[in-house]
Design a protein around this motif. Structure first.
Motif, PDB file in Angstrom:
ATOM      1  N   ASN A 591       3.538  85.164 -11.365  1.00 52.57           N
ATOM      2  CA  ASN A 591       3.035  83.760 -11.513  1.00 52.57           C
ATOM      3  C   ASN A 591       3.780  82.798 -11.149  1.00 52.57           C
ATOM      4  OD1 ASN A 591       5.024  85.037 -13.378  1.00 52.57           O
ATOM      5  ND2 ASN A 591       4.907  83.299 -14.712  1.00 52.57           N
ATOM      6  N   ASP A 610       4.746  91.960 -11.854  1.00 53.15           N
ATOM      7  CA  ASP A 610       4.445  91.180 -13.239  1.00 53.15           C
ATOM      8  C   ASP A 610       5.076  91.725 -14.200  1.00 53.15           C
ATOM      9  OD1 ASP A 610       3.078  90.162 -15.453  1.00 53.15           O
ATOM     10  OD2 ASP A 610       1.003  90.725 -14.716  1.00 53.15           O
ATOM     11  N   ASP A 633       9.100  80.818 -18.531  1.00 55.41           N
ATOM     12  CA  ASP A 633       7.931  80.804 -17.753  1.00 55.41           C
ATOM     13  C   ASP A 633       6.816  81.789 -18.448  1.00 55.41           C
ATOM     14  OD1 ASP A 633       8.978  79.088 -15.881  1.00 55.41           O
ATOM     15  OD2 ASP A 633       9.150  80.641 -14.284  1.00 55.41           O
ATOM     16  N   GLU A 634       7.371  82.829 -18.987  1.00 55.29           N
ATOM     17  CA  GLU A 634       6.298  83.792 -19.759  1.00 55.29           C
ATOM     18  C   GLU A 634       5.864  83.440 -20.932  1.00 55.29           C
ATOM     19  OE1 GLU A 634       5.280  86.439 -18.149  1.00 55.29           O
ATOM     20  OE2 GLU A 634       6.390  86.626 -16.512  1.00 55.29           O
ATOM     21  N   ARG A 637       2.990  81.220 -19.845  1.00 54.32           N
ATOM     22  CA  ARG A 637       1.868  81.976 -19.522  1.00 54.32           C
ATOM     23  C   ARG A 637       1.232  82.802 -20.685  1.00 54.32           C
ATOM     24  NH1 ARG A 637       1.288  87.042 -15.542  1.00 54.32           N
ATOM     25  NH2 ARG A 637       3.347  88.017 -16.445  1.00 54.32           N
ATOM     26  N   LYS A 639       1.102  85.703 -21.691  1.00 53.05           N
ATOM     27  CA  LYS A 639       0.397  86.877 -21.290  1.00 53.05           C
ATOM     28  C   LYS A 639       0.898  87.977 -22.477  1.00 53.05           C
ATOM     29  CE  LYS A 639      -1.121  90.178 -17.921  1.00 53.05           C
ATOM     30  NZ  LYS A 639      -1.057  90.428 -16.438  1.00 53.05           N
TER      31      LYS A 639
END
Length: 705
Positions: A591, A610, A633-634, A637, A639
């Motif tokens: 990402n 990932d 960052d995660e 995102r 996810k």
């Protein structure tokens, strides 16, 4: 007084006409009267002078006879009068009225008139002096304080501030309507931005079948399960803290590699010896194995001088590496070699390599691209065992062609095919030689079972082939650096005319020289990329230097290091500059910006991944794991949960290993909770910016039980 003539008679004294303004001729005044009234009044401020005049000695009388004439006396009286009045009015402005009232009470009407005129003049002088004195005094006073404007109240209909207003009833619905108009109120935004720390119970240990668990890999392909790991991978029985480098290069603890069938089945071939609960890797063994290693190293170093280990050749790839003895040998020549192999339940070669302190990964080498950049490796070597490079139109060799840097070398360790292979050794060699020629590789050296090919520097050979030649060229719009879950194709990847990966400096200059491909990666910055890369290196050099001094990194002997969010590779460059005995696997998250070409052009190792999926490695692979800004960052995102990432970090981390996490305050709290629930010992530290900075870093230890 002695200065005036004495007279005891009452004969009127007529003043001299020389001073008509003082004694008018029409007003006879007795000398005694003048002596007792007028002169007393005029000389009153100066009694000392009068006393002095009385005390004149007889000797001085003769000298002063000349000055005792009427004219001189009158003149002296006027002078004294003027001086006395000036001094009197200056020091006592209120005195004139009292003095002249006393004087007029003793004077005749005529004299009063004269004196009135004189008093008027003196009063004018007194007023002027008094006014002047007042002006002087006013000037000395401090200025008045400025008026302060009123700042309370509300503005009325005329625009003026007023306190005359009424407070009506509060309607909460109006505030809700206002929030809706603004797209959400401040309270809503604050609640959304506030970190939500979830409490975690202690994670349970996984069952024994997960001791060597690699979740997403079967024998040849990557397939991740639907559910993530939710337990802590246990430590094998008899496990001990890994031996430090370079001792680990030559021997490892037997029980740190649970599956020892490679030792039992292939000990003679791979030159291993079990002794005192350790596996020793000797410089001896079967002739076949010794010949393979010695011939390859000798040919590469001496027969092809352009390879120039440690300068032109810095990063190498070893496919199906055995137990890593070729890579261990190249480390002595300052070459970092990555070992890759498939997951094989019978030959856990990659686990042995990692335990020895060598860079290694388990891969699915089949239908998908390997997760490395194009033109990444200066040298690629394969022993020839277990891989048929010519099947499926040579698709595997074409993937190697994508990974090999322009103008660099592929070393084939000899045709060691399976005994049941339908082709003879000569047939396999002929097919290999024909496939290499079709992709414009030049055979540089062949001796015994060793062959060395060189990849072209540009695409002129590819473009000069006959129409319809096989394998075909890849589409021009195909990105050779797009590697995450991308299928391999049996085509030739063209080399770019500019910003070619073959244009790199020699080591170690290339570590800090911005490469040409820095300008070709897809990222926001267009102009300042070189400055960004250099700034990142300086930033991490300062931080790692502080870690070395404050946390004694050199004494901790970290060997296998993983950087989970590598950027341009500044962390790994700092580790190299500070001469730590570590190699670093730089991970570029899917990402983020794909900086893998820059990392390899700098002479470092890297891979794309990932982090919401398991990493392609065995448990207990790394001594140190580093993550900077990854969790922020995660979270953006969205996810996966932090627990998914941290449990995977725990799986990869060795017992006795350490984790450094630098991130924002918004995520540090939850990371702390999960890490503690996994059994890590967590310490929170301020960054170099101080206690009021928005970032912290955690030092987490996975201690031996």
């Amino acid at each position: 007084p002695p200065s005036l003539p004495h007279s005891t008679s009452d004969t009127p004294f007529t003043p001299t006409p020389s001073f008509p303004f003082l004694f008018p001729s029409s007003s006879p005044i007795s000398p005694r009267h003048l002596q007792q009234s007028q002169l007393f009044t005029f000389l009153h401020p100066f009694p000392t002078a009068v006393a002095a005049m009385k005390s004149t000695s007889p000797t001085a009388a003769v000298g002063t006879a000349l000055v005792k004439t009427p004219y001189i006396v009158k003149f002296a009286a006027v002078a004294l009068l003027s001086l006395s009045v000036a001094l009197l009015f200056y020091h006592h402005p209120s005195f004139p009225s009292a003095a002249f009232s006393a004087f007029t009470s003793l004077s005749s009407p005529t004299a009063v008139a004269a004196k009135n005129s004189t008093s008027t003049a003196l009063n004018s002088t007194s007023t002027a002096v008094n006014t002047s004195s007042t002006i002087l005094k006013v000037k000395k006073l401090p200025p008045p304080p400025p008026s302060v404007a009123r700042r309370t109240g509300i503005v009325d209909e005329n625009g003026a501030m007023t306190e005359d207003f009424e407070i009506g009833e509060f309607d909460p619905s109006l505030m809700e309507e206002l929030r809706n108009l603004r797209g959400g109120g401040e309270e809503t935004e604050k609640k959304e931005n506030e970190p939500k720390i979830v409490k975690y119970d202690k994670f349970k240990a996984c069952d024994g079948s997960k001791i060597d668990h690699i979740p997403c890999l079967d024998k040849s392909e990557r397939h991740c399960p639907d559910s993530a790991l939710d337990c802590v991978v246990p430590m094998p029985n008899g496990y001990q803290k890994s031996l430090p480098w370079p001792r680990s290069r030559d021997e490892v603890w037997l029980h740190n590699v649970p599956d020892t069938r490679l030792v039992q089945d292939q000990g003679g071939q791979y030159s291993m010896l079990v002794k005192d609960a350790k596996i020793s890797f000797q410089d001896g063994g079967s002739d076949q194995y010794v010949n393979l290693i010695s011939q390859v190293v000798f040919l590469v170093q001496n027969m092809v001088p352009d390879i120039d280990f440690g300068h032109h050749t810095r990063v190498a790839l070893d496919i199906s590496p055995g137990i890593g003895s070729f890579a261990a040998s190249l480390f002595r020549h300052n070459v970092t070699t990555l070992l890759i192999g498939t997951k094989d339940v019978h030959k856990n070669q990659i686990q042995f390599a990692l335990e020895r302190g060598l860079p290694a990964m388990v891969v699915g080498f089949g239908t998908r691209r390997l997760p490395y950049a194009s033109q990444a490796f200066d040298l690629i070597r394969s022993s020839g065992s277990g891989i048929d490079w010519t099947v499926d139109n040579g698709v595997l060799l074409l993937e190697v062609n994508r990974l090999l840097r322009a103008g660099r070398y592929f070393v084939w360790g000899g045709p060691q095919v399976d005994s049941n292979h339908e082709l003879s050794l000569d047939d396999q060699w002929n097919e290999m030689e024909g496939l290499a020629a079709s992709i414009c590789w030049q055979l540089v050296k062949k001796e015994g079972n060793i062959a060395i090919w060189r990849k072209p520097l540009n695409s002129s050979c590819y473009l000069g082939r006959e129409i319809g030649a096989q394998p075909p060229l890849c589409n021009s719009d195909e990105d050779p650096d797009n590697v995450w879950y991308v299928n391999v194709t049996a085509c030739i990847t063209l080399l770019p005319e500019v910003r070619n990966g073959g244009n790199v400096s020699v080591w170690p200059a290339r570590l800090h020289s911005p490469p040409d491909r820095l300008q070709s990666i897809k990222m926001d910055a267009m102009i300042s990329r070189k400055e960004l890369m250099k700034a990142e290196s300086r930033y991490w050099n300062e931080i790692i230097d502080s870690y070395v001094r404050a946390f004694h990194w050199k004494e901790q002997n970290f060997r296998n290091v993983l950087d989970m969010r590598a950027g341009f590779g500044g962390f790994a460059a700092a580790v190299n500059d500070l001469e730590l005995t570590s190699w670093v696997m730089n991970v570029v998250p899917v990402n983020g910006f794909n900086t893998l070409p820059v990392i390899y052009d700098r002479g470092l190792l890297g891979v794309m991944h990932d982090w919401c999926e398991p990493f392609d490695t065995y448990p207990r692979s790394y001594d140190l794991i580093h993550a900077a800004g990854l969790f922020s960052d995660e979270r953006k995102r969205g996810k996966c949960n932090f627990s998914t990432i941290l449990l995977e970090m725990d799986r990869m981390l060795r017992h006795g290993g350490t984790v450094y996490i630098r991130d924002s305050l918004a995520v540090i709290g939850e990371i702390h909770e999960v890490a503690s629930a996994m059994g890590w010992v967590v310490m929170v530290h301020d960054t170099g910016e101080g206690p009021h900075a928005s970032w912290r870093f955690l030092v987490c230890e996975k201690r031996m039980p």
